[in-house]
Motif scaffolding. Structure first.
Motif, short mmCIF file in Angstrom:
data_model
loop_
_atom_site.label_atom_id
_atom_site.label_comp_id
_atom_site.label_asym_id
_atom_site.label_seq_id
_atom_site.Cartn_x
_atom_site.Cartn_y
_atom_site.Cartn_z
N LYS A 109 0.83 -1.21 0.00
CA LYS A 109 0.00 0.00 0.00
C LYS A 109 0.86 1.26 0.00
CE LYS A 109 -3.86 -2.22 2.37
NZ LYS A 109 -4.74 -2.21 3.56
N ASN A 110 1.98 1.21 0.70
CA ASN A 110 2.88 2.36 0.74
C ASN A 110 4.06 2.19 -0.22
OD1 ASN A 110 1.30 3.51 2.78
ND2 ASN A 110 2.42 2.35 4.37
N GLY A 111 3.89 1.33 -1.22
CA GLY A 111 5.01 1.04 -2.10
C GLY A 111 5.33 2.20 -3.02
N ARG A 112 6.61 2.24 -3.46
CA ARG A 112 7.05 3.31 -4.33
C ARG A 112 7.77 2.76 -5.56
NH1 ARG A 112 10.25 7.69 -0.94
NH2 ARG A 112 10.08 8.72 -2.96
N LEU A 113 7.73 1.43 -5.76
CA LEU A 113 8.38 0.84 -6.92
C LEU A 113 7.57 1.14 -8.18
CD1 LEU A 113 9.66 -2.62 -5.68
CD2 LEU A 113 11.01 -0.77 -6.61
N LYS A 114 8.26 1.46 -9.23
CA LYS A 114 7.61 1.75 -10.50
C LYS A 114 8.21 0.83 -11.56
CE LYS A 114 6.86 5.43 -13.88
NZ LYS A 114 7.14 6.86 -14.21
N PRO A 115 7.36 0.18 -12.34
CA PRO A 115 7.89 -0.71 -13.39
C PRO A 115 8.72 0.08 -14.40
CG PRO A 115 5.56 -1.13 -13.03
CD PRO A 115 5.89 0.12 -12.28
N LEU A 116 9.77 -0.56 -14.88
CA LEU A 116 10.64 0.08 -15.87
C LEU A 116 9.98 0.06 -17.25
CD1 LEU A 116 14.09 -1.47 -14.88
CD2 LEU A 116 13.08 0.69 -14.12
N ASN A 117 10.48 0.92 -18.11
CA ASN A 117 10.04 0.93 -19.50
C ASN A 117 10.76 -0.24 -20.20
OD1 ASN A 117 9.08 1.52 -22.04
ND2 ASN A 117 10.32 3.38 -22.31
N ALA A 118 10.15 -1.41 -20.15
CA ALA A 118 10.80 -2.64 -20.62
C ALA A 118 10.14 -3.12 -21.90
CB ALA A 118 10.71 -3.72 -19.54
N HIS A 119 10.91 -3.88 -22.65
CA HIS A 119 10.39 -4.57 -23.83
C HIS A 119 10.79 -6.04 -23.73
CE1 HIS A 119 8.90 -5.19 -27.88
NE2 HIS A 119 10.03 -5.82 -28.18
N TYR A 120 9.89 -6.91 -24.17
CA TYR A 120 10.09 -8.36 -24.05
C TYR A 120 10.14 -9.00 -25.44
CZ TYR A 120 8.99 -13.26 -23.14
OH TYR A 120 9.00 -14.62 -23.12
N PHE A 121 11.20 -9.75 -25.72
CA PHE A 121 11.28 -10.58 -26.92
C PHE A 121 10.89 -12.01 -26.57
CE2 PHE A 121 12.56 -7.69 -29.93
CZ PHE A 121 13.74 -7.02 -29.64
N ASN A 122 10.06 -12.62 -27.42
CA ASN A 122 9.61 -13.97 -27.10
C ASN A 122 10.73 -14.99 -27.30
OD1 ASN A 122 9.77 -14.47 -29.87
ND2 ASN A 122 7.58 -14.14 -30.20
N THR A 123 10.42 -16.25 -27.04
CA THR A 123 11.43 -17.31 -27.03
C THR A 123 12.01 -17.61 -28.40
OG1 THR A 123 9.67 -18.96 -27.23
CG2 THR A 123 10.41 -18.40 -25.02
N PHE A 124 11.34 -17.18 -29.48
CA PHE A 124 11.85 -17.47 -30.82
C PHE A 124 12.91 -16.46 -31.27
CE2 PHE A 124 8.74 -20.65 -31.31
CZ PHE A 124 7.55 -20.19 -30.75
N PHE A 125 13.05 -15.37 -30.52
CA PHE A 125 14.05 -14.37 -30.91
C PHE A 125 15.46 -14.94 -30.83
CE2 PHE A 125 17.09 -11.16 -29.48
CZ PHE A 125 17.02 -10.25 -30.53
N TRP A 126 15.77 -15.62 -29.74
CA TRP A 126 17.13 -16.14 -29.57
C TRP A 126 17.47 -17.20 -30.62
CZ3 TRP A 126 21.65 -15.19 -27.56
CH2 TRP A 126 22.58 -16.20 -27.43
#
Length: 591
Positions: free
Chosen positions: A407-424
């Motif tokens: 309730k008193n949290g201050r964490l903010k998600p980062l501006n992230a991008h996700y590549f799926n498993t076929f990228f590698w």
């Protein structure tokens, strides 16, 4: 009276026997003693035995020569040639074939050999000059009939060849030699020993006991370092680690995109619930045990030198750590289970059939959700779905800025991008240009993101997490088996440069960038939880975490939590660390 007995007409009178006459030596006509001594009698017996054996040998050889010549040579002529070689005089013309005549009987002691049916040729005296001379091997072969025919059968010309005169004998000799060669070259059939099976079973049993002893010793060494799982889990971990090392060596020697799919070989078309690897081999156990013993035998570091000044400095550092702990308290351990209502909802989700949940373009069926039970490997569908949940939370937080956590949290998600498993797999097997990876980022600019999250599958056998962290200028790799991942850094650097050249039209500047591996990365203790570790790595990195709060002991709870999150298509936020104190709030210190 016995009726069977015939009565004797006359009484039997005793016969008068003369008295014993002492034996006297009487002289024979030739002057020799008529009653020889013991030694003379023994010599006479040996001589008689030798004469009889010689006569029998002569007769056997004569019959054999007669058989070979097909009846054209008389027995006496062949015998005379084989036993006594012809003189050096010119050969006489061949004798006519004469039928054998019956031998007259004799009563004297000299004809005792003829009374047994032997030829008269055997009665010739043995002490001839020619027989006393030593004979060479060629002379012996001539006597046995292997070089030339007998003199009684030779032609008047002394230079006539034996082979030309006796073609039939030559053919017979060739047949005999051919049969002898075949008999020599005949393959030998080896038969197993009667105790071969028992010996083999004993050897296998000894090897099994030796392997179990090495596993137990390694397990005891790992227990000293803090290993907490059972021996059964440790054996699975050893076999899994050996399989990964084997695949890494195979990849380094001959890189190929079509390697053995271990999951398909063990999981597809099978009713097995657990995907347990095979037990480790003896060679792998010996190497691991040798390395562990070498580590234990290595010299220990010298004891620290701590004078009073150092003790004071150490006390100050301890005070600083205490202040840091109060300012940024360590996160609490994860709970052992979900709340009662959520845990019951997980049981309901596991009983559903068909498509369980959807998120954007990803969906999960009941067969996929079944892999979140203990002892199962995670597949691409589960990891891609979880990555899509992370990406959706990041985009939602960017559009609607808010904090997550308590309730008193201050964490903010980062501006992230996700590549799926076929990228590698595309990047590694085909490359940037051939795989057309430029189209993957057609609508986004990865260089404006805080972090790029990438799940990595190694040889279809192991999951790890990788990230391109633009905030800290790092290419990161997180492996729950602590393997060497230098190839991950190499391929991701090549991708960054190719993407920057494609989008920005210039090479990427790697000044200040480093390859980063977290030293305290949580390690798995079995052979099937790598997928869960990878999902939790990526989720923690998406929130900007620099460390991880989960261990192997939390895998049971995390699997059920992932079932809930996938079933309801959102990530839980009630287990994140609490909010740190405000900047203006002063911490309390002890005296």
């Amino acid at each position: 009276m016995n009726l069977l007995k015939r009565p004797s007409p006359d009484a039997l009178l005793p016969v008068a026997r003369p008295g014993k006459v002492p034996r006297t030596s009487q002289q024979r006509v030739d002057g020799q003693n008529s009653s020889p001594s013991q030694y003379e009698a023994l010599a006479a017996r040996w001589k008689d035995c030798g004469m009889q054996s010689l006569a029998l040998l002569k007769e056997t050889i004569a019959v054999g020569v007669t058989t070979l010549f097909g009846g054209e040579v008389t027995q006496s002529a062949a015998t005379s040639y084989l036993i006594s070689p012809p003189p050096s005089s010119p050969p006489s013309p061949p004798r006519p074939v004469v039928a054998p005549q019956p031998q007259p009987t004799a009563t004297s002691s000299k004809s005792s050999i003829q009374s047994h049916g032997h030829s008269s040729a055997y009665q010739q005296p043995e002490a001839s000059t020619s027989r006393l001379q030593p004979r060479s091997s060629s002379a012996k072969r001539r006597e046995t009939g292997l070089l030339s025919p007998p003199s009684s059968l030779a032609t008047s010309s002394s230079s006539t060849s034996f082979v030309g005169l006796y073609p039939e004998l030559e053919e017979k000799l060739k047949d005999v030699r051919t049969q002898k060669d075949k008999a020599i070259r005949r393959p030998v059939k080896h038969r197993q020993h009667i105790y071969h099976s028992k010996f083999k079973a004993d050897v296998q049993e000894d090897r099994r006991k030796g392997r179990e002893d090495m596993e137990r010793e390694l397990y005891d060494l790992r227990r000293r370092e803090g290993y907490r799982s059972s021996l059964k889990e440790f054996r699975g971990w050893l076999g899994y680690k050996e399989r990964l090392e084997m695949l890494e060596r195979r990849e380094s020697l001959a890189p190929s995109p079509s390697l053995v799919d271990l999951r398909q070989a063990q999981g597809s078309g099978s009713s097995r619930r657990y995907s347990m690897p095979e037990p480790p081999s003896s060679g792998f156990l010996e190497r691991a045990l040798r390395n562990a013993q070498a580590t234990l035998k290595s010299p220990k570091p010298p004891p620290p030198f701590s004078p009073n000044l150092d003790q004071l400095r150490h006390w100050k550092l301890a005070r600083d750590d205490e202040i840091e702990q109060r300012l940024r308290p360590k996160r609490k351990p994860l709970p052992a289970s979900l709340p009662r209502e959520d845990d019951a909802a997980v049981d309901v989700l596991m009983t559903k059939r068909g498509v369980i949940s959807k998120c954007v373009r990803e969906q999960v069926s009941d067969k996929d959700l079944f892999r979140l039970r203990p002892g199962q490997w995670l597949n691409d569908e589960l990891i891609n779905f979880y990555g899509q949940l992370i990406l959706s939370r990041s985009e939602d937080s960017r559009e609607n800025p808010r904090t997550i956590g308590s309730k008193n949290g201050r964490l903010k998600p980062l501006n992230a991008h996700y590549f799926n498993t076929f990228f590698w797999s595309k990047l590694k097997n085909e490359g940037y240009e051939k795989a057309r990876l430029a189209k993957w980022t057609k609508k986004i600019d990865i260089f404006s993101k805080d972090v790029i999250l990438i799940p990595v599958n190694h040889n279809n056998a192991h999951w790890t997490g990788a990230a391109i962290n633009f905030r800290h200028k790092r290419i990161e790799s997180y492996d729950s088996m602590n393997m060497d991942r230098s190839q991950v850094f190499k391929y991701l650097r090549n991708y960054l440069d190719a993407e920057h050249r494609n989008k920005k039209k210039k090479p990427f500047d790697f000044t200040g960038w480093q390859d980063y591996t977290f030293e305290d990365t949580p390690q798995q203790e079995n052979g099937y939880d790598c997928g869960v570790f990878t999902c939790q790595f990526l989720e923690s990195l998406s929130r900007g975490e620099e460390s991880f709060a989960f261990t192997q002991a939390d895998m049971g709870y995390l699997r059920r939590r992932m079932v809930w999150e996938i079933g309801y298509a959102r990530l839980r936020e009630d287990t994140l660390p609490p909010k740190p104190p405000d900047d203006d709030e002063e911490p309390e210190y002890d005296d």
